[in-house]
Scaffold this motif. Structure first.
Motif, PDB file in Angstrom:
ATOM      1  N   VAL A 178      34.411 -31.329  36.912  1.00 31.18           N
ATOM      2  CA  VAL A 178      33.800 -30.253  35.809  1.00 31.18           C
ATOM      3  C   VAL A 178      32.766 -29.470  36.593  1.00 31.18           C
ATOM      4  N   VAL A 179      32.935 -28.225  36.486  1.00 28.14           N
ATOM      5  CA  VAL A 179      32.218 -27.134  37.338  1.00 28.14           C
ATOM      6  C   VAL A 179      31.004 -26.767  36.178  1.00 28.14           C
ATOM      7  N   VAL A 180      29.861 -26.469  36.486  1.00 30.38           N
ATOM      8  CA  VAL A 180      28.762 -26.147  35.586  1.00 30.38           C
ATOM      9  C   VAL A 180      28.076 -25.140  36.129  1.00 30.38           C
ATOM     10  N   LEU A 181      27.654 -24.079  35.183  1.00 26.06           N
ATOM     11  CA  LEU A 181      26.813 -23.030  35.576  1.00 26.06           C
ATOM     12  C   LEU A 181      25.556 -23.131  34.446  1.00 26.06           C
ATOM     13  N   SER A 182      24.386 -22.977  35.102  1.00 27.78           N
ATOM     14  CA  SER A 182      23.256 -23.235  34.191  1.00 27.78           C
ATOM     15  C   SER A 182      22.391 -22.155  34.428  1.00 27.78           C
ATOM     16  N   SER A 183      22.622 -21.004  34.531  1.00 21.48           N
ATOM     17  CA  SER A 183      21.902 -19.745  34.655  1.00 21.48           C
ATOM     18  C   SER A 183      21.293 -19.214  33.444  1.00 21.48           C
ATOM     19  N   VAL A 184      20.048 -18.457  33.790  1.00 20.33           N
ATOM     20  CA  VAL A 184      19.211 -17.861  32.765  1.00 20.33           C
ATOM     21  C   VAL A 184      19.403 -16.346  32.880  1.00 20.33           C
ATOM     22  N   VAL A 185      19.951 -15.976  34.010  1.00 17.40           N
ATOM     23  CA  VAL A 185      20.448 -14.567  34.235  1.00 17.40           C
ATOM     24  C   VAL A 185      21.435 -14.321  34.974  1.00 17.40           C
ATOM     25  N   GLU A 186      22.579 -13.562  34.641  1.00 19.76           N
ATOM     26  CA  GLU A 186      23.589 -13.705  35.491  1.00 19.76           C
ATOM     27  C   GLU A 186      24.335 -12.367  35.120  1.00 19.76           C
ATOM     28  N   GLY A 187      25.014 -11.709  36.158  1.00 24.03           N
ATOM     29  CA  GLY A 187      25.774 -10.717  35.834  1.00 24.03           C
ATOM     30  C   GLY A 187      27.106 -10.872  35.660  1.00 24.03           C
ATOM     31  N   PHE A 188      28.335 -10.603  36.503  1.00 29.34           N
ATOM     32  CA  PHE A 188      29.662 -11.350  36.379  1.00 29.34           C
ATOM     33  C   PHE A 188      29.595 -12.532  37.359  1.00 29.34           C
ATOM     34  N   PRO A 189      30.289 -13.518  36.569  1.00 30.64           N
ATOM     35  CA  PRO A 189      29.819 -15.136  37.189  1.00 30.64           C
ATOM     36  C   PRO A 189      31.025 -15.231  38.205  1.00 30.64           C
ATOM     37  N   ALA A 190      31.021 -14.742  39.627  1.00 27.34           N
ATOM     38  CA  ALA A 190      32.063 -14.756  40.501  1.00 27.34           C
ATOM     39  C   ALA A 190      32.179 -16.338  40.786  1.00 27.34           C
ATOM     40  N   GLY A 191      31.337 -17.041  40.658  1.00 31.25           N
ATOM     41  CA  GLY A 191      31.580 -18.513  41.083  1.00 31.25           C
ATOM     42  C   GLY A 191      32.007 -19.237  40.088  1.00 31.25           C
ATOM     43  N   LEU A 192      31.929 -18.785  38.724  1.00 34.36           N
ATOM     44  CA  LEU A 192      32.879 -19.358  37.737  1.00 34.36           C
ATOM     45  C   LEU A 192      34.198 -19.023  37.671  1.00 34.36           C
ATOM     46  N   VAL A 193      34.626 -17.937  38.307  1.00 32.56           N
ATOM     47  CA  VAL A 193      35.855 -17.262  38.275  1.00 32.56           C
ATOM     48  C   VAL A 193      36.604 -18.087  39.326  1.00 32.56           C
ATOM     49  N   GLU A 194      35.680 -18.672  40.431  1.00 32.82           N
ATOM     50  CA  GLU A 194      36.506 -19.184  41.490  1.00 32.82           C
ATOM     51  C   GLU A 194      36.799 -20.694  40.908  1.00 32.82           C
ATOM     52  N   ALA A 195      35.948 -21.275  40.158  1.00 28.42           N
ATOM     53  CA  ALA A 195      36.284 -22.580  39.277  1.00 28.42           C
ATOM     54  C   ALA A 195      37.449 -22.463  38.623  1.00 28.42           C
ATOM     55  N   MET A 196      37.596 -21.127  37.754  1.00 29.62           N
ATOM     56  CA  MET A 196      38.794 -21.088  36.986  1.00 29.62           C
ATOM     57  C   MET A 196      40.125 -20.891  37.912  1.00 29.62           C
ATOM     58  N   PHE A 197      40.061 -20.116  39.002  1.00 29.91           N
ATOM     59  CA  PHE A 197      41.065 -20.220  39.966  1.00 29.91           C
ATOM     60  C   PHE A 197      41.670 -21.657  40.498  1.00 29.91           C
ATOM     61  N   CYS A 198      40.550 -22.606  40.494  1.00 27.10           N
ATOM     62  CA  CYS A 198      40.911 -23.949  40.902  1.00 27.10           C
ATOM     63  C   CYS A 198      41.445 -24.652  39.630  1.00 27.10           C
ATOM     64  N   ALA A 199      41.503 -24.284  38.502  1.00 24.01           N
ATOM     65  CA  ALA A 199      41.950 -24.886  37.279  1.00 24.01           C
ATOM     66  C   ALA A 199      41.146 -26.033  36.895  1.00 24.01           C
ATOM     67  N   ARG A 200      39.767 -25.608  37.000  1.00 19.72           N
ATOM     68  CA  ARG A 200      38.641 -26.699  36.748  1.00 19.72           C
ATOM     69  C   ARG A 200      37.934 -26.364  35.359  1.00 19.72           C
ATOM     70  N   ALA A 201      37.644 -27.248  34.299  1.00 17.42           N
ATOM     71  CA  ALA A 201      37.284 -27.108  33.244  1.00 17.42           C
ATOM     72  C   ALA A 201      35.686 -26.694  33.596  1.00 17.42           C
ATOM     73  N   THR A 202      35.138 -25.931  32.752  1.00 19.99           N
ATOM     74  CA  THR A 202      33.722 -25.381  33.052  1.00 19.99           C
ATOM     75  C   THR A 202      32.663 -25.622  31.819  1.00 19.99           C
ATOM     76  N   VAL A 203      31.462 -25.785  32.074  1.00 24.17           N
ATOM     77  CA  VAL A 203      30.426 -25.643  31.228  1.00 24.17           C
ATOM     78  C   VAL A 203      29.527 -24.869  31.630  1.00 24.17           C
TER      79      VAL A 203
END
Length: 567
Positions: A412-437
């Motif tokens: 599971v890939v986790v993002l815990s930010s309080v400020v974020e624009g476009f979440p590029a790191g989250l999209v990389e996790a999506m390319f890797c077929a990982r579930a995200t929180v």
């Protein structure tokens, strides 16, 4: 077509904003010609050099915003009067207090002020063109006195009325820097006047040459903002005490707000990278009819093998990947992981990333201390997972050679930010077929759609519950990961980004009259040298109107009686 790509602090330099996106755009549109007009922010950026350019880039012209040079131009009496008039109008608009009475509908003072700002801006540009320069005048004592008179005039906003001499000098210096593009020699027929379209890679100073190309030569302007420039200015931290003074902040905010409004008003199309940025553009005055959302394009190839292969990560491992800084709120993540360990004693957390600047380094030290406090019997090691439940690692080693490998190292890939624009790191996790929180900030929900779990920011308990739910349900993880990869491949690839801008280029050119006539070597016009105007305003159905070949874009034949047309 010939595109004038306008940048500020980015492409074609090795370092800077939007460098990678601009490079991919230019390389992906090899059928077009590109002229790059770049504003450089710092001496270090120039020293670091430029990226290799593809053959479709025919010209690169640069100008330094960081270096103030005396143009040596001495104005005569008439030019001094022109400067005082235009700079005075500019200063008056910046100092003016906006009306807050909603019942006052007799006139639109905001529109009048916008017109006055635009007239002053283009008047200064015309003065620089006629006299050969503007820098000395913008730094002169006359400019400071003009600004002071505007601040002391009736109707000026309270912070401006209280401005001290040091603060007036700071504002004058910042305005001179921001207005330097007005005096550049980029706007003649051998420069931006020769392009078919100006594409500004950001708002603010980068768009200013596009405004002037439109003013002098009628060149249409496309503005792309993956991060809204005006928002960045509002959130920026002053570099000195003088720049942090209320008068300085107020006057500079007024200038950048007026410049953004004028840019949005003159642009043919305005694009944003996500709905979050688009809402900001609307609040800053952009016409909704001009707005388009074009998601950032990312290279999916490095993640293909991970996303298409079987999941090999430890099913008990959570991974966080990103740039370590306070906005990422790793404190909440660590507190959430303490609750996760209570529910799932075998769970592990890998924090993968490097600190950003001195503030990031200090924040990383605090995070390590907190991890050691939360898990006293299992002190967090600096570079190994081992028996430690939390590890702090960096990309580049043999185990984690890339961000794709980092995303793939956890279930599971986790993002815990309080400020974020476009979440590029989250999209990389999506390319890797990982579930995200993820936390619900910025464009997170827009990016993941329904392919991941979203919780409120600064809520460790909600974050922990979502992570535990996915750790205990491998089938759900696999289902969400597959959906996330499909969504990323559909919306966030380089190919879709390039195709979208190619379509926007054609749309703008189809709606723009030809602003120049191209001649051959013998001086004869080239009838097919300019793109065809596919968009003809007016009605195309019914017996009232019909187009005639010899007419221009807005020409229509006079009404023809039905009996005469039937003969």
């Amino acid at each position: 077509m010939r595109i004038g790509l306008l940048t500020e602090g980015g492409y074609p330099y090795v370092s800077g904003d939007a460098r990678l996106w601009c490079d991919r755009l230019v390389r992906g549109l090899g059928q077009h010609e590109f002229d790059v007009y770049a504003l450089c922010r710092s001496e270090r950026q120039e020293e670091e050099g430029r990226v290799p350019l593809p053959p479709q880039v025919h010209r690169v012209r640069t100008a330094a915003l960081w270096r103030a040079e005396d143009d040596g131009v001495v104005y005569g009496r008439r030019a001094r009067r022109r400067f005082a008039e235009h700079y005075g109008d500019l200063a008056t608009v910046l100092c003016a207090m906006r009306s807050t009475d909603p019942a006052d509908t007799s006139e639109d003072p905001s529109a009048a002020q916008a017109d006055r700002f635009a007239s002053a801006l283009y008047g200064l540009a015309e003065l620089a063109r006629d006299e050969g320069g503007l820098e000395r005048a913008l730094r002169s004592d006359a400019a400071v006195r003009t600004l002071e008179r505007a601040c002391r005039a009736p109707g000026a906003q309270p912070p401006a009325r209280e401005a001290r001499v040091s603060e007036l000098l700071a504002v004058t210096a910042q305005l001179e820097r921001a207005l330097r593009p007005l005096a550049l020699d980029w706007y003649e027929d051998d420069g931006l006047g020769a392009v078919d379209l100006c594409h500004a890679a950001s708002g603010g100073p980068a768009a200013l040459p596009g405004l002037l190309a439109g003013h002098f030569s009628g060149v249409p302007l496309l503005v792309t903002e993956y991060g809204v420039q005006l928002r960045r200015h509002y959130l920026s931290v002053p570099v000195s005490a003088a720049e942090g003074a209320p008068a300085v902040r107020s006057l500079l905010a007024a200038f950048h707000g007026r410049l953004a409004a004028e840019t949005y008003r003159r642009a043919a199309v305005i694009t944003s990278g996500n709905a979050h940025a688009r809402r900001w553009q609307e609040r800053c005055g952009a016409d909704r009819g001009k707005l388009r959302t074009v998601h950032p394009g990312m290279d999916a190839a490095p993640f293909a093998e991970v996303g298409e292969g079987p999941e090999s990560a430890d099913p008990d491992t959570l991974v966080w990947v990103g740039r370590i800084e306070p906005a990422k709120d790793l404190f909440s993540l660590l507190h959430a992981f303490a609750e996760i360990r209570t529910a799932e004693p075998t769970a592990r957390l890998r924090i993968v990333g490097a600190p950003f600047g001195p503030e990031g380094a200090a924040y990383l030290a605090h995070c390590r201390a907190l991890a050691a406090q939360l898990f006293p019997d299992e002190a967090a090691g600096p570079h190994s997972v081992g028996d430690n439940p939390v590890s702090f690692e960096e990309i580049g080693g043999p185990e984690l050679p890339s961000s794709g490998a980092a995303c793939a190292s956890g279930a599971v890939v986790v993002l815990s930010s309080v400020v974020e624009g476009f979440p590029a790191g989250l999209v990389e996790a999506m390319f890797c077929a990982r579930a995200t929180v993820s936390t619900d900030v910025g464009a997170v929900v827009e990016a993941i759609g329904g392919t991941g779990l979203v919780v409120p920011p600064r809520n460790p308990r909600a974050l922990a519950e979502a992570c535990v739910a996915l750790l205990r349900d491998p089938e759900r993880r696999a289902r969400l990961g597959a959906a996330a990869r499909a969504r990323a491949l559909e919306l966030f690839t380089v190919e879709q980004n390039v195709a979208a801008f190619h379509g926007i280029y054609l749309e703008i050119l189809s709606r723009t009259p030809v602003h120049r006539v191209l001649l051959d070597a013998a001086g004869e016009p080239l009838p097919f040298a300019a793109p065809a105007e596919a968009h003809l305003p007016g009605r195309w159905t019914g017996p009232e109107t019909r187009p005639v070949a010899r007419g221009g874009p807005g020409w229509a034949a006079p009404p023809v009686p039905a009996t005469e047309g039937a003969r």
